[in-house]
Every structure is written in C-alpha cells, then in structure tokens.
Design a protein around this motif. Structure first.
Motif, PDB file in Angstrom:
ATOM      1  N   LEU A  32       6.290   0.801 -10.333  1.00 51.26           N
ATOM      2  CA  LEU A  32       6.733  -0.595 -10.329  1.00 51.26           C
ATOM      3  C   LEU A  32       6.662  -1.194  -8.932  1.00 51.26           C
ATOM      4  N   VAL A  33       7.089  -0.439  -7.938  1.00 46.52           N
ATOM      5  CA  VAL A  33       7.013  -0.924  -6.559  1.00 46.52           C
ATOM      6  C   VAL A  33       5.552  -1.099  -6.163  1.00 46.52           C
ATOM      7  N   GLY A  34       4.684  -0.245  -6.681  1.00 44.69           N
ATOM      8  CA  GLY A  34       3.257  -0.343  -6.387  1.00 44.69           C
ATOM      9  C   GLY A  34       2.634  -1.639  -6.846  1.00 44.69           C
ATOM     10  N   GLN A  35       3.260  -2.301  -7.811  1.00 45.21           N
ATOM     11  CA  GLN A  35       2.768  -3.600  -8.302  1.00 45.21           C
ATOM     12  C   GLN A  35       3.284  -4.761  -7.465  1.00 45.21           C
ATOM     13  N   SER A  36       4.288  -4.504  -6.646  1.00 45.73           N
ATOM     14  CA  SER A  36       4.937  -5.586  -5.913  1.00 45.73           C
ATOM     15  C   SER A  36       4.198  -5.885  -4.608  1.00 45.73           C
ATOM     16  N   LYS A  37       4.628  -6.936  -3.962  1.00 43.79           N
ATOM     17  CA  LYS A  37       4.003  -7.337  -2.700  1.00 43.79           C
ATOM     18  C   LYS A  37       4.236  -6.307  -1.592  1.00 43.79           C
ATOM     19  N   LEU A  99       9.875 -10.351  -7.859  1.00 41.90           N
ATOM     20  CA  LEU A  99       9.314  -9.005  -7.758  1.00 41.90           C
ATOM     21  C   LEU A  99       7.890  -8.928  -8.281  1.00 41.90           C
ATOM     22  N   ASN A 100       7.541  -9.779  -9.227  1.00 41.30           N
ATOM     23  CA  ASN A 100       6.192  -9.808  -9.795  1.00 41.30           C
ATOM     24  C   ASN A 100       5.714  -8.447 -10.289  1.00 41.30           C
ATOM     25  N   VAL A 101       6.528  -7.771 -11.065  1.00 42.25           N
ATOM     26  CA  VAL A 101       6.099  -6.499 -11.646  1.00 42.25           C
ATOM     27  C   VAL A 101       6.033  -6.631 -13.150  1.00 42.25           C
ATOM     28  N   LYS A 102       5.185  -5.813 -13.771  1.00 42.78           N
ATOM     29  CA  LYS A 102       5.047  -5.810 -15.220  1.00 42.78           C
ATOM     30  C   LYS A 102       5.742  -4.578 -15.747  1.00 42.78           C
ATOM     31  N   TRP A 103       6.796  -4.789 -16.521  1.00 41.96           N
ATOM     32  CA  TRP A 103       7.537  -3.676 -17.097  1.00 41.96           C
ATOM     33  C   TRP A 103       6.726  -3.083 -18.236  1.00 41.96           C
TER      34      TRP A 103
END
Length: 105
Positions: A32-37, A99-103
């Motif tokens: 999830l953090v890998g998808q964030s800025k 956060l711009n993450v895709k759950w």
C-alpha cells in the motif's frame, strides 16, 4: 535515517482504515505504501528500510503494535493502538492530505 512525520502519519492512516481486527501484514502495508507518493523516489529495499524504521518509531511511541509471525518478518501483523487512534484524532491531516492507494477488494 531521518524521521519523516508525513510518512509516519500516512502509515497510521492506512492502519486506521483496516477492517481486519488483526491489522495488516507488514508486506501488505509495504504494498500500500508502495502505491503512495512516498515510494516514488525509493527503491524496493529503501522502502523496506523506511517502513521498518518508521514502524519501530511508531511502536516505541505506543501508536502501533507489531505481532511477530512464525512465517517471517514480512508477515508480522501491524495494528493501530488506542494511543495511535488518539494521536490521529488530535493530529488528523487536512482534507488535502491524500494517500492515493487502492485497497485490495
């Protein structure tokens, strides 16, 4: 390594959104953090290092608990504590913090 408060708060916010009572496995949190800025300028190993460092800081502050897994460190369960929820209640970022993450569904 320097502490990055925005990175630490983003970890707390991700954990707050988890519906599973056991939290997230460390590798799921990394995805999830890998998808964030925050991950845009970090290699995979650097992301692991930053994640581990900030999780240790958050655990020492009492904001998260980390339950070791017999499957290895990547499978350790990480969850938000009462103090972690209280911290977010008082220090919640503005609406513009995204956060711009895709759950996973």
């Amino acid at each position: 390594m320097k502490r990055n408060t925005e990175f630490a708060v983003s970890l707390l916010l991700l954990l707050e959104q988890v519906e599973d009572a056991e939290g997230l496995a460390r590798h799921q949190l990394k995805e999830l953090v890998g998808q964030s800025k925050h991950a845009s300028s970090l290699a995979s190993e650097e992301l692991w290092d930053a994640l581990d460092y900030h999780l240790r800081l958050l655990e020492s502050a009492g904001f998260v608990t980390i339950t070791p897994s017999p499957e290895g460190m990547a499978h350790d369960d990480v969850e938000l504590t009462w103090d972690g929820h209280d911290y977010l209640d008082v220090n919640r970022p503005s609406e513009s913090f995204n956060l711009n993450v895709k759950w996973p569904s």
